[in-house]
Write a protein that holds these residues in place. Structure first.
Motif, PDB file in Angstrom:
ATOM      1  N   HIS A  35      62.969  16.838  -7.273  1.00  0.00           N
ATOM      2  CA  HIS A  35      62.084  17.729  -8.024  1.00  0.00           C
ATOM      3  C   HIS A  35      62.858  18.973  -8.444  1.00  0.00           C
ATOM      4  N   ASP A  51      59.844  16.972 -13.117  1.00  0.00           N
ATOM      5  CA  ASP A  51      58.581  17.267 -12.435  1.00  0.00           C
ATOM      6  C   ASP A  51      58.096  15.997 -11.748  1.00  0.00           C
ATOM      7  N   SER A  52      57.043  16.123 -10.953  1.00  0.00           N
ATOM      8  CA  SER A  52      56.695  15.015 -10.064  1.00  0.00           C
ATOM      9  C   SER A  52      56.252  13.763 -10.812  1.00  0.00           C
ATOM     10  N   PHE A  74      52.991  14.887  -1.579  1.00  0.00           N
ATOM     11  CA  PHE A  74      52.118  14.331  -2.619  1.00  0.00           C
ATOM     12  C   PHE A  74      52.954  13.701  -3.745  1.00  0.00           C
ATOM     13  N   MET A  75      54.179  14.219  -3.940  1.00  0.00           N
ATOM     14  CA  MET A  75      55.033  13.691  -5.003  1.00  0.00           C
ATOM     15  C   MET A  75      55.515  12.281  -4.644  1.00  0.00           C
ATOM     16  N   TYR A 123      44.400  18.190 -10.139  1.00  0.00           N
ATOM     17  CA  TYR A 123      45.812  18.496 -10.392  1.00  0.00           C
ATOM     18  C   TYR A 123      46.641  17.484  -9.589  1.00  0.00           C
ATOM     19  N   VAL A 124      47.823  17.129 -10.102  1.00  0.00           N
ATOM     20  CA  VAL A 124      48.640  16.151  -9.363  1.00  0.00           C
ATOM     21  C   VAL A 124      49.003  16.626  -7.957  1.00  0.00           C
ATOM     22  N   ASN A 125      48.941  17.918  -7.725  1.00  0.00           N
ATOM     23  CA  ASN A 125      49.208  18.452  -6.377  1.00  0.00           C
ATOM     24  C   ASN A 125      48.040  18.174  -5.453  1.00  0.00           C
ATOM     25  N   SER A 140      50.183  20.394 -14.864  1.00  0.00           N
ATOM     26  CA  SER A 140      49.964  21.738 -15.402  1.00  0.00           C
ATOM     27  C   SER A 140      50.152  21.735 -16.916  1.00  0.00           C
ATOM     28  N   HIS A 208      54.697  30.031 -14.818  1.00  0.00           N
ATOM     29  CA  HIS A 208      54.038  28.766 -14.473  1.00  0.00           C
ATOM     30  C   HIS A 208      52.541  29.044 -14.308  1.00  0.00           C
ATOM     31  N   GLU A 210      50.559  28.111 -12.170  1.00  0.00           N
ATOM     32  CA  GLU A 210      50.130  28.318 -10.780  1.00  0.00           C
ATOM     33  C   GLU A 210      50.243  29.787 -10.390  1.00  0.00           C
ATOM     34  N   SER A 224      54.753  24.385 -17.651  1.00  0.00           N
ATOM     35  CA  SER A 224      55.096  23.632 -16.437  1.00  0.00           C
ATOM     36  C   SER A 224      56.618  23.702 -16.267  1.00  0.00           C
ATOM     37  N   THR A 225      57.153  23.125 -15.198  1.00  0.00           N
ATOM     38  CA  THR A 225      58.618  23.211 -15.028  1.00  0.00           C
ATOM     39  C   THR A 225      59.341  22.460 -16.157  1.00  0.00           C
TER      40      THR A 225
HETATM   41  O1  CIZ Z   1      54.037  18.255 -10.516  1.00  0.00           O
HETATM   42  C1  CIZ Z   1      54.958  19.067 -10.513  1.00  0.00           C
HETATM   43  O2  CIZ Z   1      56.102  18.715 -10.613  1.00  0.00           O
HETATM   44  C2  CIZ Z   1      54.621  20.486 -10.277  1.00  0.00           C
HETATM   45  C3  CIZ Z   1      53.918  20.748  -9.057  1.00  0.00           C
HETATM   46  C4  CIZ Z   1      54.852  21.466 -11.096  1.00  0.00           C
HETATM   47  C5  CIZ Z   1      55.553  21.409 -12.384  1.00  0.00           C
HETATM   48  O3  CIZ Z   1      55.193  22.207 -13.260  1.00  0.00           O
HETATM   49  O4  CIZ Z   1      56.491  20.655 -12.544  1.00  0.00           O
END
Ligand code: CIZ
Length: 312
Positions: A35, A51-52, A74-75, A123-125, A140, A208, A210, A224-225
């Motif tokens: 990640h 991302d995940s 969770f990922m 959310y995927v988290n 996100s 982000h 979050e 998102s990332t």
């Molecule tokens: O699912 C992801 O990878 C998360 C938690 C954040 C992201 O913005 O990549």
């Protein structure tokens, strides 16, 4: 689950650790995913970083028997849901996500009972069990689209109240928030961003979703990332203040050597993400554990929520 740990025979300074991981990876026909928030040295040995969801989808498309997920639980569960017949390893089983752990399947059932008939956007988290209780997943990057795709004027949004508040500012739907949050993103304060912006007035602020809403309001872009990677690559700006977990800076700097990235605070480190080390990656491949196990009916129901998102 607990890890039984042998004495560390391969300290990270040992030069051939990376080679030994590569040999073992070949022998196991494994793919290593990292990640964007992982330690730099872990990102550097991965086949894929991202991302995940992106990582889990890449792993599902790869011809590997074993998936090593360098991330949080969770990922790795998402990877297992998308590749149920493969072995999925999480090199440290204690690498959880405090945000995901803020809602259990029982708590979600109670939340739904308070608001009968309303769809749940997760959310995927979230854990596999929570996804299995949800109508659709979101990342996100696509949360607004998923909320708008629901056939209802009101939706339950879990578990992140910050992402949910941001989504609510972008849609006319009524969002009923669950009170979860990411402690790492909460540690990035408005004062940090203001101070950094004073020191680097030309820098573009990228946050982000979050992050708390007051930080988001100071941002030039909310991403998102993966969105941050795309945005900074495509931007003409030369300097950026990056408001997310600091692990992303490694990839941003690698991908954009001519640009400068500032980290706004010292506390934006996710201790769970940093639990994965090269030694643990090696040990997990050697021992083929700890594995991710999810009951087949949970996989089936959680996959419906993920597939629903992918269909939208
Ligand atoms: O699912 C992801 O990878 C998360 C938690 C954040 C992201 O913005 O990549």
């Amino acid at each position: 689950m607990s890890v039984e740990r042998r004495p560390p025979c391969l300290p990270s300074q040992e030069p051939d650790l990376v080679d030994r991981i590569a040999d073992l990876k070949r022998a196991r026909n494994a793919v290593i995913l990292a990640h964007n928030y992982q330690l730099p040295e872990v990102q550097d040995i991965a086949d894929f970083t991202g991302d995940s969801l992106e990582l889990s989808r890449k792993a599902a498309g790869a011809e590997a028997d074993v998936i090593v997920f360098c991330g949080v639980r969770f990922m790795a569960e998402t990877a297992k849901i998308l590749s149920p017949n493969r072995v999925v390893l999480l090199p440290d089983p204690r690498a959880g996500c405090p945000l995901a752990d803020m809602i259990t399947a029982d708590q979600l059932r109670a939340f739904k009972a308070q608001h009968p008939g309303l769809p749940v956007v997760a959310y995927v988290n979230t854990s596999a069990e929570v996804k299995a209780e949800s109508d659709i997943c979101c990342t996100s990057a696509n949360a607004v689209r998923m909320v708008e795709a629901m056939d209802s004027d009101s939706v339950l949004f879990i578990p992140d109240k910050c992402l949910g508040t941001y989504v609510a500012s972008k849609t006319s739907k009524r969002i009923i928030l669950y009170p979860g949050y990411c402690p790492t993103h909460h540690r990035i304060l408005v004062e940090d961003v203001v101070r950094e912006k004073q020191e680097h007035p030309e820098a573009v602020v990228v946050a982000h979703p979050e992050c708390t809403m007051d930080v988001i309001e100071l941002a030039d872009a909310v991403e998102s990332t993966s969105g941050m990677l795309r945005y900074t690559r495509g931007s003409d700006a030369k300097e950026f203040i990056i408001c997310t977990e600091r692990g992303l800076l490694h990839r941003l700097r690698k991908d954009n050597p001519a640009k400068v990235f500032y980290n706004p605070c010292r506390l934006n480190i996710c201790p769970n993400m940093k639990k994965i080390t090269l030694e643990k990656v090696f040990w997990s491949l050697e021992d083929m554990r700890p594995t991710i196990e999810i009951a087949p009916d949970v996989i089936e129901r959680a996959k419906k929520a993920i597939d629903g998102m992918l269909a939208v």
